[in-house]
Scaffold this motif. Structure first.
Motif, PDB file in Angstrom:
ATOM      1  N   GLU A   8       0.835  -1.210   0.000  1.00 21.45           N
ATOM      2  CA  GLU A   8       0.000   0.000   0.000  1.00 21.45           C
ATOM      3  C   GLU A   8       0.863   1.250   0.000  1.00 21.45           C
ATOM      4  OE1 GLU A   8      -2.348  -0.599   3.473  1.00 21.45           O
ATOM      5  OE2 GLU A   8      -3.854  -1.828   2.451  1.00 21.45           O
ATOM      6  N   MET A  49       0.968   4.059  -3.024  1.00 28.88           N
ATOM      7  CA  MET A  49       0.728   5.485  -2.778  1.00 28.88           C
ATOM      8  C   MET A  49       1.897   6.327  -3.269  1.00 28.88           C
ATOM      9  SD  MET A  49      -1.256   6.039   0.845  1.00 28.88           S
ATOM     10  CE  MET A  49      -0.144   5.057   1.846  1.00 28.88           C
ATOM     11  N   ARG A 108      -2.357   9.979  -5.301  1.00 25.54           N
ATOM     12  CA  ARG A 108      -2.392   9.406  -3.951  1.00 25.54           C
ATOM     13  C   ARG A 108      -1.187   9.866  -3.124  1.00 25.54           C
ATOM     14  NH1 ARG A 108      -2.965   3.194  -3.903  1.00 25.54           N
ATOM     15  NH2 ARG A 108      -3.452   3.636  -1.699  1.00 25.54           N
ATOM     16  N   HIS A 109      -0.050  10.051  -3.782  1.00 23.91           N
ATOM     17  CA  HIS A 109       1.151  10.557  -3.108  1.00 23.91           C
ATOM     18  C   HIS A 109       0.846  11.919  -2.477  1.00 23.91           C
ATOM     19  CE1 HIS A 109       5.796  10.677  -3.273  1.00 23.91           C
ATOM     20  NE2 HIS A 109       5.424  11.727  -2.561  1.00 23.91           N
ATOM     21  N   PHE A 153      -1.721  11.675   0.422  1.00 23.76           N
ATOM     22  CA  PHE A 153      -1.096  11.147   1.633  1.00 23.76           C
ATOM     23  C   PHE A 153      -0.294  12.237   2.334  1.00 23.76           C
ATOM     24  CE2 PHE A 153       2.468   8.902   3.753  1.00 23.76           C
ATOM     25  CZ  PHE A 153       1.742   8.102   4.625  1.00 23.76           C
TER      26      PHE A 153
END
Length: 394
Positions: free
Chosen positions: A370, A374, A380-381, A384
Motif C-alpha cells: 500500500e 501510494m 495518492r502521493h 497522503f
C-alpha cells in the motif's frame, strides 16, 4: 491584583506560541498577556522535533520563521524502510505540495528552540509579562473572570489557556477527565552523533518497520547546529527501566540498526511512557486547554506538537475577537478541535504505530504494498502528504 486579558499557563512551544499569538493579535487593542511557567528555565531534553508546513506558515505570520529556519534542518522527504532487510519501501516528497503551501517541507529541530525564541520575542512586547518559576496551584472562575493562584501570587484574567503539558494542573483543577489508554511498551530515544544517512542511505526522517523492534531515525540540528541523530525504539512490554537504559542494552539496540561497534557511543537517553488520551472537554467556562494538556498521543508522524500549535493559533484568534467585543463563538474551539483530534490525530498516530510493528507476514507485506502504491501514484502521493502534513485538516 492586576487584571490581565489572557493568562497562558505553560511555556513550552504550544504555550509560548499561544501567548505570542494572543499578544500580537491584541497589541493594537491593548490586550495584555501573562505567561506563567513553573520551571525557571525551558526544558531542553529531547522531545518533539518535526514542524509541519502549516505550522511553519503560522510561525511566519508571527515573524519567527527566519530565525527558526536558521536553527533547524529542512527535510523535503521521509521514508519507510523494512529494517530486517535494510530495504527502502517507499519515499514521500513534500515538493509535491508546491502550490498548497509556502513551505513544502518540514523543519527538524529541538522544540525548546521554538519556546526560547518565542519567549525572547514576548519579553520585548509592552503588553506581555513573562513569569518564570511561578507554579499554578489552583484557579477559580465565575462568569466575569478567572482567578489564578500560584506559589507566588494571585492573578485575575478574562481568559486562561492551559498549555501545561500532559500532567496539566489546569486540567486537573477543572476536574476534566483525561480519557484513553497507555501503551504497555515505552519509547526509548537514543541521541547520537552517528551519521545514519551516510551509513544506511536513509533520509533525515526515516521510519523503519520491524515486527520485533521498530526504529525511527531523525536528524535534528543540535544546539551547536552540527547535527544530532535521534533513534527511537520501542521497548519490550516486560522490560524494566534499568535494563532499557543500561549501556549494554543501548549498545545492543544500536548494533541492530547497523551501527559499528566502535561507533556506538551516545549523547543522551530518554525513556518515556506513551499514551493515547484526549480530555473530555477542551473548554470549561473561561478556561481552555491546548496541546498536551488537552491530548497526548504517540509521536510517530510528528502530529502532537503541531496539532497543539494549531489549537493555540485557532484559540488566539477567537479570544482576540471576543476581547474586542466582536462576534466570537468560543464553543467553536472545542466543537472543532476536539473531534478533529479524536478522528484524525489519535487515529492517525495509532495507524502509524501499527504500520511499523505489524507481525503477521501477509498483512505486513500488504501494508508495504500500500505504501509503495501510494508513493508511485502522483494523486495518492499528494493526498497522503496533505494528510500527513496536517494541511488537509489544519
Amino acid at each position: 491584583m492586576q487584571r490581565r486579558n489572557v493568562i497562558v499557563v505553560g511555556a513550552g512551544p504550544v504555550g509560548t506560541v499561544a501567548a505570542l499569538a494572543c499578544a500580537t493579535r491584541g497589541a493594537a487593542a491593548g490586550h495584555s498577556v501573562t505567561l506563567l511557567e513553573a520551571q525557571t528555565r525551558i526544558d531542553d531534553s529531547p522531545r518533539a522535533s518535526t514542524t509541519q508546513p502549516p505550522t511553519l506558515e503560522m510561525l511566519a505570520e508571527l515573524g519567527l520563521i527566519e530565525e527558526y529556519l536558521r536553527v533547524g534542518l529542512v527535510s523535503r522527504t521521509f521514508q519507510f524502510w523494512d529494517r530486517p532487510t535494510r530495504q527502502l519501501v517507499a519515499e514521500f516528497d513534500f515538493d509535491r505540495l508546491k502550490g498548497e503551501t509556502s513551505f513544502p517541507y518540514v523543519v527538524q529541530t529541538e522544540q525548546h528552540k521554538l519556546a526560547n525564541m518565542a519567549i525572547a520575542r514576548l519579553r520585548r512586547m509592552a503588553n506581555v509579562e513573562v513569569r518564570m518559576g511561578e507554579r499554578v496551584v489552583g484557579l477559580e472562575q465565575d462568569h466575569e473572570r478567572v482567578k489564578v493562584k500560584t506559589n507566588i501570587a494571585e492573578h485575575d484574567a478574562d481568559y486562561v489557556i492551559g498549555a501545561d503539558g500532559g500532567r496539566s494542573t489546569v486540567r486537573k483543577a477543572l476536574g476534566i477527565d483525561f480519557e484513553g489508554y497507555t501503551w504497555p511498551e515505552r519509547f526509548l530515544v537514543v541521541t547520537t552523533k552517528f551519521d545514519f544517512q551516510a551509513a544506511l542511505g536513509c533520509c533525515l526522517r526515516s521510519y523503519m518497520a520491524d515486527p520485533e523492534e521498530w526504529t525511527n531515525l531523525f536528524k535534528v540540528a543540535g544546539d551547536d547546529l552540527k547535527g544530532r541523530w535521534r533513534a527511537v525504539f520501542n521497548t519490550r512490554e516486560d522490560e524494566k527501566d534499568e535494563e532499557a537504559l543500561s549501556d549494554a542494552a543501548v549498545r545492543a539496540r544500536l548494533s541492530r540498526i547497523y551501527v559499528p561497534e566502535k561507533e556506538r557511543d551516545y549523547l543522551h537517553l530518554n525513556l518515556y511512557a506513551v499514551h493515547q488520551r484526549v480530555a473530555r472537554n477542551f473548554r470549561k467556562g473561561r478556561v481552555f486547554l491546548c496541546g498536551d494538556a488537552a491530548h497526548v498521543n504517540n509521536p510517530i508522524g510528528g502530529l502532537g506538537l503541531n496539532s497543539g500549535i494549531h489549537e493555540a493559533w485557532h484559540l488566539s484568534a477567537l479570544l482576540s475577537r471576543a476581547l474586542r467585543g466582536e462576534n466570537a463563538d468560543l464553543d467553536d474551539y472545542e466543537n472543532i478541535r476536539r473531534p478533529l483530534n479524536i478522528k484524525y490525530v489519535q487515529e492517525q498516530t495509532v495507524a502509524n504505530k501499527k504500520r511499523l510493528e505489524e507481525r503477521e507476514p501477509a498483512q505486513r507485506a500488504k501494508r508495504f504494498a500500500e505504501l509503495r502504491a501510494m508513493a508511485d501514484d502522483p494523486k495518492r502521493h499528494k493526498a497522503f502528504l496533505m494528510r500527513a502534513a496536517l494541511l488537509e485538516r489544519s
